[in-house]
Design a protein around this motif. Sequence first.
Motif, PDB file in Angstrom:
ATOM      1  N   UNK A  94      17.531  48.749  31.472  1.00  0.00           N
ATOM      2  CA  UNK A  94      18.771  48.169  30.971  1.00  0.00           C
ATOM      3  C   UNK A  94      19.723  49.303  31.116  1.00  0.00           C
ATOM      4  N   UNK A  95      19.323  50.567  30.755  1.00  0.00           N
ATOM      5  CA  UNK A  95      20.187  51.827  30.871  1.00  0.00           C
ATOM      6  C   UNK A  95      20.522  52.105  32.464  1.00  0.00           C
ATOM      7  N   UNK A  96      19.583  52.000  33.313  1.00  0.00           N
ATOM      8  CA  UNK A  96      19.770  52.384  34.323  1.00  0.00           C
ATOM      9  C   UNK A  96      20.354  51.223  35.333  1.00  0.00           C
ATOM     10  N   UNK A  97      20.620  50.016  34.858  1.00  0.00           N
ATOM     11  CA  UNK A  97      20.967  48.919  35.466  1.00  0.00           C
ATOM     12  C   UNK A  97      22.783  49.106  35.141  1.00  0.00           C
ATOM     13  N   UNK A 142      27.816  52.841  36.296  1.00  0.00           N
ATOM     14  CA  UNK A 142      28.142  54.333  35.786  1.00  0.00           C
ATOM     15  C   UNK A 142      29.511  54.219  35.146  1.00  0.00           C
ATOM     16  N   UNK A 143      30.388  53.554  35.541  1.00  0.00           N
ATOM     17  CA  UNK A 143      31.782  53.586  34.831  1.00  0.00           C
ATOM     18  C   UNK A 143      31.878  52.751  33.852  1.00  0.00           C
ATOM     19  N   UNK A 144      30.956  51.788  33.515  1.00  0.00           N
ATOM     20  CA  UNK A 144      31.309  50.815  32.501  1.00  0.00           C
ATOM     21  C   UNK A 144      30.318  51.177  31.206  1.00  0.00           C
ATOM     22  N   UNK A 145      29.314  51.908  31.300  1.00  0.00           N
ATOM     23  CA  UNK A 145      28.268  52.234  30.187  1.00  0.00           C
ATOM     24  C   UNK A 145      28.976  53.322  29.266  1.00  0.00           C
ATOM     25  N   UNK A 146      28.972  52.999  27.959  1.00  0.00           N
ATOM     26  CA  UNK A 146      29.653  53.993  27.322  1.00  0.00           C
ATOM     27  C   UNK A 146      28.527  55.135  26.874  1.00  0.00           C
ATOM     28  N   UNK A 147      29.340  56.295  26.442  1.00  0.00           N
ATOM     29  CA  UNK A 147      28.305  57.317  26.284  1.00  0.00           C
ATOM     30  C   UNK A 147      27.686  56.938  24.893  1.00  0.00           C
ATOM     31  N   UNK A 148      28.361  56.331  23.714  1.00  0.00           N
ATOM     32  CA  UNK A 148      27.572  56.189  22.754  1.00  0.00           C
ATOM     33  C   UNK A 148      26.623  55.217  22.883  1.00  0.00           C
ATOM     34  N   UNK A 149      26.520  54.031  23.812  1.00  0.00           N
ATOM     35  CA  UNK A 149      25.530  53.181  24.146  1.00  0.00           C
ATOM     36  C   UNK A 149      24.478  54.042  24.678  1.00  0.00           C
ATOM     37  N   UNK A 150      24.622  54.795  25.704  1.00  0.00           N
ATOM     38  CA  UNK A 150      23.773  55.586  26.413  1.00  0.00           C
ATOM     39  C   UNK A 150      23.163  56.756  25.591  1.00  0.00           C
ATOM     40  N   UNK A 151      23.459  56.901  24.264  1.00  0.00           N
ATOM     41  CA  UNK A 151      22.893  57.828  23.582  1.00  0.00           C
ATOM     42  C   UNK A 151      21.972  57.079  22.608  1.00  0.00           C
ATOM     43  N   UNK A 152      22.322  55.684  22.205  1.00  0.00           N
ATOM     44  CA  UNK A 152      21.728  54.838  21.411  1.00  0.00           C
ATOM     45  C   UNK A 152      20.246  54.536  22.118  1.00  0.00           C
TER      46      UNK A 152
END
Length: 109
Positions: free
Chosen positions: A49-52, A55-65
């Motif tokens: 999910x994270x790698x799909x 890059x510009x739409x994924x939030x940093x908070x979501x990536x950290x979670x």
Amino acid sequence: MPLILIPISYGYIAKAVLNMQSKAGRKKAMNTCGSHLTVVSIFYGTLIYMYLQPGNRASKDQGKFLALIYSIFTPSLNPLIYTLRNRDMKDALKKLMRFCHRFAEVRRN
């Protein structure tokens, strides 16, 4: 490569388990495989999910979670799952749950 090999190996495991004569052995094997497959699915599911995500739409908070899930939560599940397979641990957990339920009932009244 591991993402390809894991489903293939589980296919062979499922075939071997389904060919078992003992129902108790089959149930035990399915419980073990099911627990492990759940943890593997959580691990790879969050990574996929994270790698799909673009890059510009994924939030940093979501990536950290998501990083928290696959780096801390998933590895901590394995000891918990295999500990709960022990009958003494299951009995102790049931006793604790009954105590908590009774405590909650007393607090309500």
